[in-house]
Design an enzyme around this catalytic site. Sequence first.
Site, PDB file in Angstrom:
ATOM      1  N   HIS A  50       0.839  -1.211  -0.009  1.00 17.13           N
ATOM      2  CA  HIS A  50      -0.092  -0.013  -0.089  1.00 17.13           C
ATOM      3  C   HIS A  50       0.859   1.168  -0.078  1.00 17.13           C
ATOM      4  CE1 HIS A  50       0.701  -0.036   4.369  1.00 17.13           C
ATOM      5  NE2 HIS A  50       0.284   1.496   4.421  1.00 17.13           N
ATOM      6  N   ASP A  69      -0.597  -7.541   0.920  1.00 24.47           N
ATOM      7  CA  ASP A  69      -0.110  -6.122   1.150  1.00 24.47           C
ATOM      8  C   ASP A  69       1.545  -6.164   1.240  1.00 24.47           C
ATOM      9  OD1 ASP A  69      -0.081  -3.489   1.394  1.00 24.47           O
ATOM     10  OD2 ASP A  69       0.219  -3.414   3.706  1.00 24.47           O
ATOM     11  N   SER A  74       5.384   1.364   7.970  1.00 20.60           N
ATOM     12  CA  SER A  74       5.024   0.227   7.205  1.00 20.60           C
ATOM     13  C   SER A  74       6.081  -0.288   6.269  1.00 20.60           C
ATOM     14  CB  SER A  74       3.735   0.802   6.471  1.00 20.60           C
ATOM     15  OG  SER A  74       2.524   0.852   7.231  1.00 20.60           O
TER      16      SER A  74
END
Length: 298
Positions: free
Chosen positions: A49, A79, A153
């Site tokens: 993402h 992801d 992330s």
Amino acid sequence: MSNPLTDFSKNLTAAVEKGGAYTVLVDARKRYPASGIAYAEDLILTADHVVTREDDIKVTLPDGRTLEATLAGRDPGSDLALLRLSEKALTPAQTSDSVKIGQLVLALGRPNERGMQASWGIVTAISGPARTHRGGLLDEYIQSETTPYPGFSGGPLVNTEGEALGLNTSGLTRGSSLTIPIRVAWRIAEALAKHGSVKRGYLGVRTQPVEIPEAARKALKREQKAGLLVLWLEENGPAQSGGLFVGDTITAVGGHPVGDPEDLFAALSSETVGKPTPVEVLRGGKPEIVTVTVGERK
């Protein structure tokens, strides 16, 4: 006389330094950059993402250099995305798949050019399988009390030895951050490096969980309380072509018992796609094995 708190602090600092040696900055979106983990000398695993553009991707290495990268593959369902550097310049991550609840861990990120950031806490849960809101299924995931700061992330969760236990992402569940265990992340990275995507299998069935009667359990010769009753078959789909019928109860696929749709989803891994796979069913209360060539989910 040594100070235990000083020793503890030094050990955490050393773990961050070791993890920082394979943690990079990934600039592949309009907002602030994210992080990534060195999978190979020229490959970086990050969160899918955070890769919102497929060109003009830049990666800042632990030594401060910035190199261009291209997208080698992506799997939105988990992801995860794999980036390829223009040269071999990375030190691949040291990893460990030994994780326990209560274990002290650190979440690492390189969200800006000023360097590493870290937060620490304990592992609070190890769960799975679970569907993600991105349409995938995680075999397993780790939850921890670490703080997922902006840009974390794609970065690693590490143990006190600086070994990567998994990849952190806030893109799998709304409002929280999870860690994809390293063995799961590395398996997907291998598929992305080879094929650019991850195949997922399907049978072409609609099912409903049902209880398996005691007599049928004995016939199965294993303790299994539930199976999947076939309610519908896709015309000329894999299951129908392989000989399944409406009214069959699926009890296992490829040797993996299935008692609910999540089990079936997990059993239809990329390794099964296009391959003849034994599907165990109860038909009229008696066990039978039907061989189905698993299709690829589009």
